[in-house]
Write an enzyme that holds these catalytic residues in place. Structure first.
Site, PDB file in Angstrom:
ATOM      1  N   SER A 146      14.158  29.051  -1.562  1.00 20.44           N
ATOM      2  CA  SER A 146      12.722  28.763  -1.569  1.00 20.44           C
ATOM      3  C   SER A 146      12.452  27.284  -1.362  1.00 20.44           C
ATOM      4  CB  SER A 146      12.109  29.108  -2.936  1.00 20.44           C
ATOM      5  OG  SER A 146      12.265  30.440  -3.230  1.00 20.44           O
ATOM      6  N   HIS A 194      13.775  32.702   5.399  1.00 23.48           N
ATOM      7  CA  HIS A 194      12.997  32.716   4.155  1.00 23.48           C
ATOM      8  C   HIS A 194      12.035  33.897   4.156  1.00 23.48           C
ATOM      9  CE1 HIS A 194       9.975  30.757   1.248  1.00 23.48           C
ATOM     10  NE2 HIS A 194      10.962  31.281   0.566  1.00 23.48           N
ATOM     11  N   GLU A 253      10.071  33.161   7.620  1.00 25.88           N
ATOM     12  CA  GLU A 253      10.215  31.798   8.152  1.00 25.88           C
ATOM     13  C   GLU A 253      11.663  31.615   8.616  1.00 25.88           C
ATOM     14  OE1 GLU A 253       6.965  29.198   5.616  1.00 25.88           O
ATOM     15  OE2 GLU A 253       8.894  29.566   4.665  1.00 25.88           O
ATOM     16  N   ASN A 261       5.895  27.413   1.139  1.00 25.37           N
ATOM     17  CA  ASN A 261       6.095  26.859  -0.205  1.00 25.37           C
ATOM     18  C   ASN A 261       5.667  25.400  -0.334  1.00 25.37           C
ATOM     19  OD1 ASN A 261       6.853  29.246  -1.282  1.00 25.37           O
ATOM     20  ND2 ASN A 261       9.040  28.833  -1.320  1.00 25.37           N
TER      21      ASN A 261
HETATM   22  N1  CAA Z   1       7.964  48.470  -1.971  1.00 21.32           N
HETATM   23  C1  CAA Z   1       7.315  49.219  -1.070  1.00 21.32           C
HETATM   24  N2  CAA Z   1       5.987  49.261  -0.955  1.00 21.32           N
HETATM   25  C2  CAA Z   1       5.273  48.534  -1.831  1.00 21.32           C
HETATM   26  C3  CAA Z   1       5.873  47.726  -2.816  1.00 21.32           C
HETATM   27  C4  CAA Z   1       7.291  47.722  -2.870  1.00 21.32           C
HETATM   28  N3  CAA Z   1       7.971  46.982  -3.750  1.00 21.32           N
HETATM   29  N4  CAA Z   1       4.909  47.098  -3.526  1.00 21.32           N
HETATM   30  C5  CAA Z   1       3.738  47.482  -2.998  1.00 21.32           C
HETATM   31  N5  CAA Z   1       3.948  48.344  -1.980  1.00 21.32           N
HETATM   32  C6  CAA Z   1       2.969  48.929  -1.100  1.00 21.32           C
HETATM   33  C7  CAA Z   1       2.298  50.131  -1.725  1.00 21.32           C
HETATM   34  O1  CAA Z   1       2.904  51.333  -1.330  1.00 21.32           O
HETATM   35  C8  CAA Z   1       0.882  50.023  -1.195  1.00 21.32           C
HETATM   36  O2  CAA Z   1       0.781  50.577   0.086  1.00 21.32           O
HETATM   37  P1  CAA Z   1      -0.589  51.299   0.566  1.00 21.32           P
HETATM   38  O3  CAA Z   1      -1.715  50.448   0.101  1.00 21.32           O
HETATM   39  O4  CAA Z   1      -0.454  51.371   2.039  1.00 21.32           O
HETATM   40  O5  CAA Z   1      -0.533  52.611  -0.123  1.00 21.32           O
HETATM   41  C9  CAA Z   1       0.644  48.536  -0.993  1.00 21.32           C
HETATM   42  O6  CAA Z   1       1.949  47.946  -0.903  1.00 21.32           O
HETATM   43  C10 CAA Z   1      -0.142  47.943  -2.121  1.00 21.32           C
HETATM   44  O7  CAA Z   1       0.534  48.176  -3.331  1.00 21.32           O
HETATM   45  P2  CAA Z   1      -0.148  48.442  -4.745  1.00 21.32           P
HETATM   46  O8  CAA Z   1      -1.390  49.252  -4.556  1.00 21.32           O
HETATM   47  O9  CAA Z   1       0.885  48.957  -5.691  1.00 21.32           O
HETATM   48  O10 CAA Z   1      -0.478  47.027  -5.321  1.00 21.32           O
HETATM   49  P3  CAA Z   1      -1.392  45.907  -4.783  1.00 21.32           P
HETATM   50  O11 CAA Z   1      -2.449  46.370  -3.873  1.00 21.32           O
HETATM   51  O12 CAA Z   1      -1.764  45.167  -6.007  1.00 21.32           O
HETATM   52  O13 CAA Z   1      -0.371  45.005  -3.917  1.00 21.32           O
HETATM   53  C11 CAA Z   1       1.175  43.273  -3.669  1.00 21.32           C
HETATM   54  C12 CAA Z   1       0.803  44.523  -4.453  1.00 21.32           C
HETATM   55  C13 CAA Z   1       1.562  43.666  -2.247  1.00 21.32           C
HETATM   56  C14 CAA Z   1       2.381  42.671  -4.374  1.00 21.32           C
HETATM   57  C15 CAA Z   1      -0.054  42.295  -3.628  1.00 21.32           C
HETATM   58  O14 CAA Z   1      -0.520  42.086  -4.939  1.00 21.32           O
HETATM   59  C16 CAA Z   1       0.269  40.968  -3.015  1.00 21.32           C
HETATM   60  O15 CAA Z   1       0.306  40.823  -1.802  1.00 21.32           O
HETATM   61  N6  CAA Z   1       0.499  39.950  -3.862  1.00 21.32           N
HETATM   62  C17 CAA Z   1       0.827  38.587  -3.403  1.00 21.32           C
HETATM   63  C18 CAA Z   1       2.301  38.533  -3.057  1.00 21.32           C
HETATM   64  C19 CAA Z   1       2.694  37.177  -2.559  1.00 21.32           C
HETATM   65  O16 CAA Z   1       1.910  36.236  -2.445  1.00 21.32           O
HETATM   66  N7  CAA Z   1       4.008  37.060  -2.264  1.00 21.32           N
HETATM   67  C20 CAA Z   1       4.585  35.804  -1.849  1.00 21.32           C
HETATM   68  C21 CAA Z   1       5.222  35.140  -3.044  1.00 21.32           C
HETATM   69  S1  CAA Z   1       5.873  33.561  -2.647  1.00 21.32           S
HETATM   70  C22 CAA Z   1       7.377  33.910  -2.005  1.00 21.32           C
HETATM   71  O17 CAA Z   1       7.804  35.015  -1.914  1.00 21.32           O
HETATM   72  C23 CAA Z   1       8.149  32.721  -1.522  1.00 21.32           C
HETATM   73  C24 CAA Z   1       8.997  32.015  -2.483  1.00 21.32           C
HETATM   74  O18 CAA Z   1       9.950  31.371  -2.013  1.00 21.32           O
HETATM   75  C25 CAA Z   1       8.737  31.988  -3.932  1.00 21.32           C
HETATM   76  P1  NAD Z   2      16.967  36.888  -8.918  1.00 21.56           P
HETATM   77  O1  NAD Z   2      17.205  36.134 -10.169  1.00 21.56           O
HETATM   78  O2  NAD Z   2      16.084  38.088  -8.952  1.00 21.56           O
HETATM   79  O3  NAD Z   2      18.364  37.351  -8.286  1.00 21.56           O
HETATM   80  C1  NAD Z   2      19.448  36.498  -8.054  1.00 21.56           C
HETATM   81  C2  NAD Z   2      20.719  37.346  -8.076  1.00 21.56           C
HETATM   82  O4  NAD Z   2      21.811  36.540  -7.611  1.00 21.56           O
HETATM   83  C3  NAD Z   2      21.097  37.833  -9.481  1.00 21.56           C
HETATM   84  O5  NAD Z   2      21.239  39.247  -9.457  1.00 21.56           O
HETATM   85  C4  NAD Z   2      22.432  37.143  -9.779  1.00 21.56           C
HETATM   86  O6  NAD Z   2      23.332  37.935 -10.535  1.00 21.56           O
HETATM   87  C5  NAD Z   2      22.959  36.898  -8.376  1.00 21.56           C
HETATM   88  N1  NAD Z   2      23.928  35.807  -8.261  1.00 21.56           N
HETATM   89  C6  NAD Z   2      23.884  34.595  -8.864  1.00 21.56           C
HETATM   90  N2  NAD Z   2      24.955  33.864  -8.459  1.00 21.56           N
HETATM   91  C7  NAD Z   2      25.666  34.634  -7.596  1.00 21.56           C
HETATM   92  C8  NAD Z   2      26.847  34.433  -6.830  1.00 21.56           C
HETATM   93  N3  NAD Z   2      27.540  33.280  -6.875  1.00 21.56           N
HETATM   94  N4  NAD Z   2      27.284  35.431  -6.021  1.00 21.56           N
HETATM   95  C9  NAD Z   2      26.603  36.606  -5.954  1.00 21.56           C
HETATM   96  N5  NAD Z   2      25.469  36.860  -6.656  1.00 21.56           N
HETATM   97  C10 NAD Z   2      25.009  35.871  -7.459  1.00 21.56           C
HETATM   98  O7  NAD Z   2      16.435  35.814  -7.859  1.00 21.56           O
HETATM   99  P2  NAD Z   2      15.485  36.061  -6.585  1.00 21.56           P
HETATM  100  O8  NAD Z   2      14.070  35.964  -7.019  1.00 21.56           O
HETATM  101  O9  NAD Z   2      15.965  37.263  -5.840  1.00 21.56           O
HETATM  102  O10 NAD Z   2      15.801  34.733  -5.748  1.00 21.56           O
HETATM  103  C11 NAD Z   2      16.977  34.624  -4.976  1.00 21.56           C
HETATM  104  C12 NAD Z   2      16.819  33.511  -3.969  1.00 21.56           C
HETATM  105  O11 NAD Z   2      15.682  33.794  -3.138  1.00 21.56           O
HETATM  106  C13 NAD Z   2      16.580  32.123  -4.566  1.00 21.56           C
HETATM  107  O12 NAD Z   2      17.163  31.160  -3.728  1.00 21.56           O
HETATM  108  C14 NAD Z   2      15.051  32.019  -4.540  1.00 21.56           C
HETATM  109  O13 NAD Z   2      14.606  30.678  -4.519  1.00 21.56           O
HETATM  110  C15 NAD Z   2      14.742  32.726  -3.228  1.00 21.56           C
HETATM  111  N6  NAD Z   2      13.399  33.301  -3.107  1.00 21.56           N
HETATM  112  C16 NAD Z   2      12.789  33.863  -4.196  1.00 21.56           C
HETATM  113  C17 NAD Z   2      11.521  34.429  -4.041  1.00 21.56           C
HETATM  114  C18 NAD Z   2      10.800  35.093  -5.193  1.00 21.56           C
HETATM  115  O14 NAD Z   2       9.594  35.357  -5.079  1.00 21.56           O
HETATM  116  N7  NAD Z   2      11.455  35.402  -6.294  1.00 21.56           N
HETATM  117  C19 NAD Z   2      10.906  34.441  -2.775  1.00 21.56           C
HETATM  118  C20 NAD Z   2      11.582  33.868  -1.672  1.00 21.56           C
HETATM  119  C21 NAD Z   2      12.831  33.286  -1.864  1.00 21.56           C
END
Ligand code: CAA
Ligand code: NAD
Length: 309
Positions: A143, A164, A176, A214
């Site tokens: 991330s 990503h 990405e 991000n």
């Molecule tokens: N697997 C399969 N399908 C799924 C699912 C899953 N895990 N979760 C949700 N769905 C599907 C459902 O089947 C549903 O489909 P339909 O509407 O076509 O029936 C749809 O997605 C919506 O699901 P829900 O009704 O259960 O829930 P919701 O409307 O509240 O949506 C959500 C859930 C998609 C998670 C929505 O809340 C959302 O988009 N949230 C924001 C997520 C976001 O911003 N993600 C990015 C995080 S940042 C990141 O990832 C980067 C990083 O590095 C940290």
């Molecule tokens: P998570 O904690 O759900 O899962 C990480 C997994 O990696 C765990 O099951 C752990 O046992 C395993 N692990 C740790 N060290 C290991 C190793 N040396 N070999 C094999 N397995 C190992 O974490 P996550 O949320 O899936 O995040 C994983 C990566 O993806 C991170 O780099 C995170 O920054 C990135 N990411 C996270 C998100 C998010 O929304 N959570 C979104 C995009 C990217």
């Protein structure tokens, strides 16, 4: 316009040919992200080995994938027979392992999604580099960490990039694709085309902190926590405000819990250390406190909010 569409068609078919070279994918880490990446790869016809150091995590991942594939199948197919074939074909393409080095012995692409820790990722890739065939491409789903620093652990920087994905991977349409200066054009093309083969819309980015999403999203989430630390508003009101005032699907606290507070804390720590002059990346005490209390968000049953098990 005609010339443009000719070019587009030509580059698409070239890219498809390169993506078609990716048949077997090894996903390392079977947590929230790794399980989702393994699932979408298997759904789109790739064979997948999903690896984790923790057998319990592998078991949980298999259950998470089963539930998710059922939701996808229900949406995709009206016909029950087709839906159950899709489910069994997808699950049948995924094998699991706890031995990453053996798992990469024969694979076209490695996607790493393990803990957000630079040294742990480098150690893993340096071991995989010795074991994987020379044609195998490596990608990190980090991330926040610099792809170039992770790639330093390998002798294949030209076949290294960032892939990503976004959480939940089966739903989020974006991927990405990140290049470091050494990433070859063939690797960028193959990774981009593979993303399209998974059904994702790809965007390309240089290896800058947080890439595109991000870089913008993390300061927003940290700022939301600072608002509650200052007592300016409640987290419930902030979530309501961003959902109704900005049409975000989740408020920032719901999203923080969804991403995982442990992951967010590691991102916050790495960026505040690497960019001490950047106010937006400064360490947020509430995040540290919650993680120390074991409140990691949805995955542990409690974060900013409480969840039913
Ligand atoms: N697997 C399969 N399908 C799924 C699912 C899953 N895990 N979760 C949700 N769905 C599907 C459902 O089947 C549903 O489909 P339909 O509407 O076509 O029936 C749809 O997605 C919506 O699901 P829900 O009704 O259960 O829930 P919701 O409307 O509240 O949506 C959500 C859930 C998609 C998670 C929505 O809340 C959302 O988009 N949230 C924001 C997520 C976001 O911003 N993600 C990015 C995080 S940042 C990141 O990832 C980067 C990083 O590095 C940290
Ligand atoms: P998570 O904690 O759900 O899962 C990480 C997994 O990696 C765990 O099951 C752990 O046992 C395993 N692990 C740790 N060290 C290991 C190793 N040396 N070999 C094999 N397995 C190992 O974490 P996550 O949320 O899936 O995040 C994983 C990566 O993806 C991170 O780099 C995170 O920054 C990135 N990411 C996270 C998100 C998010 O929304 N959570 C979104 C995009 C990217």
């Amino acid at each position: 316009m005609v010339f443009y569409s000719f070019l587009t068609t030509r580059s698409l078919s070239l890219s498809s040919a390169m993506a078609s070279k990716i048949k077997h994918v090894t996903v390392i880490g079977s947590g929230l992200m790794g399980s989702g990446i393994a699932q979408v790869a298997a759904q789109t016809g790739h064979t997948v080995t999903m690896v984790d150091v923790d057998v319990v995590a592998v078991d949980k991942a298999q259950k998470r994938i089963e539930n998710s594939v059922q939701r996808v199948a229900k949406k995709k197919y009206g016909d029950e027979e087709e839906a159950s074939k899709f489910i069994s074909d997808t699950l049948g393409r995924i094998t699991t392992s706890v031995d990453a080095v053996t798992a990469v012995g024969s694979t076209d692409l490695v996607v790493e999604a393990i803990v957000e820790n630079l040294e742990v990722k480098k150690k893993l890739f340096s071991e995989l580099d010795k074991a994987a065939p020379s044609h195998t491409m490596f990608a990190s789903n980090t991330s926040s960490l610099p792809i170039a620093k992770i790639a330093e652990a390998t002798s294949r920087k030209d076949r290294f990039g960032g892939l990503h994905f976004f959480n939940p991977v089966p739903v989020m349409k974006l991927l990405e694709v990140v290049r470091i200066p050494e990433t070859s054009q063939a690797t960028m093309d193959a990774m981009t085309a593979w993303g399209a083969a998974l059904g994702k819309i790809t965007v390309q980015c240089k290896d800058t902190p947080g890439f595109i999403v991000n870089y913008l999203l993390v300061p927003y989430l940290l700022s939301a926590i600072r608002l509650i630390e200052r007592g300016d508003a409640t987290m419930e009101d902030i979530d309501t405000a961003m959902k109704l005032g900005a049409s975000y699907p989740m408020g920032p606290f719901e999203l923080l819990d969804f991403i995982g507070l442990d992951t967010m804390k590691l991102v916050n720590k790495a960026w505040s250390t690497d960019y001490p002059e950047e106010q937006a990346f400064q360490m947020v005490p509430t995040l540290v406190k919650l993680v120390e209390e074991g409140k990691l968000g949805r995955k542990s049953g409690e974060g900013f909010y409480r969840y039913r098990k």
